[in-house]
Design an enzyme around this catalytic site. Structure first.
Site, mmCIF file in Angstrom:
data_model
loop_
_atom_site.group_PDB
_atom_site.id
_atom_site.type_symbol
_atom_site.label_atom_id
_atom_site.label_comp_id
_atom_site.label_asym_id
_atom_site.label_seq_id
_atom_site.Cartn_x
_atom_site.Cartn_y
_atom_site.Cartn_z
ATOM 1 N N GLU A 162 0.847 -1.192 0.000
ATOM 2 C CA GLU A 162 0.000 0.000 0.000
ATOM 3 C C GLU A 162 0.884 1.245 0.000
ATOM 4 O O GLU A 162 1.960 1.257 0.580
ATOM 5 C CB GLU A 162 -0.949 -0.008 1.204
ATOM 6 C CG GLU A 162 -0.297 -0.225 2.567
ATOM 7 C CD GLU A 162 0.198 1.047 3.198
ATOM 8 O OE1 GLU A 162 -0.205 2.131 2.740
ATOM 9 O OE2 GLU A 162 0.994 0.953 4.131
ATOM 10 N N LYS A 221 8.275 -0.657 -1.709
ATOM 11 C CA LYS A 221 7.522 -0.056 -0.607
ATOM 12 C C LYS A 221 8.468 0.571 0.407
ATOM 13 O O LYS A 221 8.303 1.731 0.807
ATOM 14 C CB LYS A 221 6.648 -1.120 0.052
ATOM 15 C CG LYS A 221 6.057 -0.725 1.381
ATOM 16 C CD LYS A 221 5.136 0.474 1.277
ATOM 17 C CE LYS A 221 4.532 0.797 2.645
ATOM 18 N NZ LYS A 221 3.662 1.973 2.598
ATOM 19 N N ASN A 225 9.017 4.915 1.087
ATOM 20 C CA ASN A 225 8.898 5.581 2.378
ATOM 21 C C ASN A 225 10.227 6.140 2.849
ATOM 22 O O ASN A 225 10.283 7.213 3.459
ATOM 23 C CB ASN A 225 8.329 4.614 3.421
ATOM 24 C CG ASN A 225 6.821 4.528 3.345
ATOM 25 O OD1 ASN A 225 6.170 5.415 2.792
ATOM 26 N ND2 ASN A 225 6.251 3.476 3.891
ATOM 27 N N CYS A 277 4.600 4.111 9.204
ATOM 28 C CA CYS A 277 5.423 3.591 8.106
ATOM 29 C C CYS A 277 6.867 4.100 8.094
ATOM 30 O O CYS A 277 7.794 3.308 7.999
ATOM 31 C CB CYS A 277 4.768 3.923 6.761
ATOM 32 S SG CYS A 277 3.209 3.065 6.495
#
Length: 463
Positions: A162, A221, A225, A277
């Protein structure tokens, strides 16, 4: 393979909103979100959709449309697993607090428990989708567990990370920059990828759906981030230099943000980044790099965390120094506890650590946040184990009204950029405070000149 029944294990910040949007956009697919937490499932099923456990603008409307039609929330995990063609794993993967990798590596015990539960229950072939943020090569471990069940069921493991920003999660789901799906390069792996692509293609243009191998998907992912967090820490480093040189960090950020090679996003100086995150993923990246002996790479990314921690510490230290080097017994009002606006998520919020520092100095904290409940605030402080819960309760109070929270305060600290803070009657707040009345704007949210004209001693980040 045509998907007609989806199960999502985990009814948290990712699973709930993601499944709600899939259910709304794919009315022909039954979507069941399962969780062992009965209180959480009950909240998702609350007759009043305003009481669902996650606050995201627009989420309650979407849940209200789909719930009971093709969107269901249940604690019957085994039944949902058995019926599903495709299973999303969306459980928590916090940073380890024990053993090897403590403080850096992701704790994968919940992921493994999910895999073993699926392996025990499944009676037909299934597609398993990693939705949680996971270290690179986790899919390999999942496949090892699932392929050794001995019952002949075949599983395909996909990575579908996500890229949601809390506060805008619904819009991020409805209009994603991209959807990333990683899987095996075998024919069966490609069929599984295509099955998930077909689900998203009901509302996402196919050119925005990227297909990769599973390792690239998992690493993308973490890297996304890490890059975003690095920008926040970079501009925060410059904010401290601005304060020493009479430069203005907002002007610097605007100037460099207009450079098309850099861009304007994530260049807003603040008291520091938080959320579920950034810190977790960077620490995971540091741990992976060290595991491969890439110490210079690990040191580079760890510095982003160090800079973020420094920004929070210097904010609280500045409050103490400005209030004549003592805050003992003084009332400091916090406006905001969530890590950012438009969410009730408090994970790694800067407010937690600033409060912890000030309570160490025996300050009395009065908090107002429009969406965060007092029990969550106390849980956040107690989790640090700096002092006993009773001691934390002695120094921390929450208010339902911002004006009451600010009444007779020595200072106000703005820790979350809630839009409503800009619309307050600041003259009324000033009149109710002890003088001199200090405002420490950790989000550069308010108009400095207007605040000073009222009479506040106003300080912001980077100016």
């Amino acid at each position: 393979m045509k998907v007609t029944n989806i199960c999502c294990i985990g009814a948290g910040y990712v699973g709930g909103p993601t499944m709600a949007v899939i259910a709304e956009k794919c009315p022909h697919i039954k979507v069941t979100v399962v969780d062992l937490n009965e209180v959480r499932i009950a909240a998702w099923n609350d007759e009043n959709v305003d009481n669902i456990p996650i606050y995201e603008p627009g989420l309650n409307e979407i849940v209200g449309k789909a719930r009971g039609r093709n969107l269901f929330f249940s604690t019957n995990v085994d039944k949902a697993i058995d019926e599903a063609d495709l299973i999303f794993i969306s459980v928590n993967t916090p940073t380890k607090t024990y053993g090897t990798g403590k403080g850096m590596a992701a704790d994968l015990k919940h992921i493994e428990l999910c895999a073993r539960q699926i392996a025990k229950v499944a009676t037909n072939d299934k597609i398993i989708v990693e939705k949680s943020t996971l270290p690179v090569r986790t899919a390999e471990a999942l496949k090892s567990i699932l392929d050794n069940t001995g019952n002949g069921v075949k599983f395909q493991i996909l990575s579908n990370p996500e890229f949601l920003a809390e506060g805008t999660a619904v819009q991020d789901l409805l209009h994603p920059d991209r959807v990333l799906i990683g899987g095996e390069t075998t024919p069966d792996g490609q069929k599984a990828i295509d099955a998930l692509v077909d689900v998203y293609a009901h509302w996402v243009p196919r050119e925005r759906i990227l297909k990769t191998n599973v390792w690239s998907s998992e690493l993308s992912k973490l890297t996304a981030n890490a890059f975003l967090a690095q920008r926040v820490s970079s501009i925060n480093a410059i904010s401290e230099l601005c304060e020493k040189t009479e430069a203005n960090v907002s002007e610097v950020a605007k100037a460099i943000g207009m450079d098309s090679r850099i861009g304007s996003k994530f260049l807003k100086a603040s008291v520091g980044f938080g959320g579920s995150c950034f810190q977790k993923d960077i620490l995971n990246l540091v741990y992976i790099s060290k595991a491969f002996g890439l110490n210079e790479v690990a040191d580079y990314w760890e510095q982003v965390i160090i800079m973020n921690d420094h920004q929070k510490r210097r904010f609280s230290k500045n409050i103490v120094q400005t209030l004549y080097n003592t805050v003992s017994g003084k009332k400091i009002t916090f406006l905001g506890w969530a890590f950012k606006k438009d969410t009730n998520d408090t994970r790694e919020s800067a407010a937690i650590y600033v409060a912890d520092d000030l309570i160490n100095e025996q300050a009395k904290i009065a908090l107002y946040d429009p969406k965060v409940e007092h029990k969550q605030v106390m849980a956040d402080l107690d989790y640090l184990e700096t002092r006993t819960p009773e001691q934390n309760a002695k120094y921390m109070a929450s208010f339902d009204n911002p004006y009451e929270a600010c009444n007779e305060a020595h200072a106000i600290a703005i820790l979350t950029e809630w839009d409503e803070f800009k619309d307050y009657d600041w003259q009324k707040i000033y009149d109710s405070m002890l003088k001199p009345a200090f405002v420490f704007d950790g989000r550069n949210l308010l108009d400095a000149e207007k605040m000073k004209a009222i009479g506040f001693v106003y300080q912001s980040i980077g100016s």
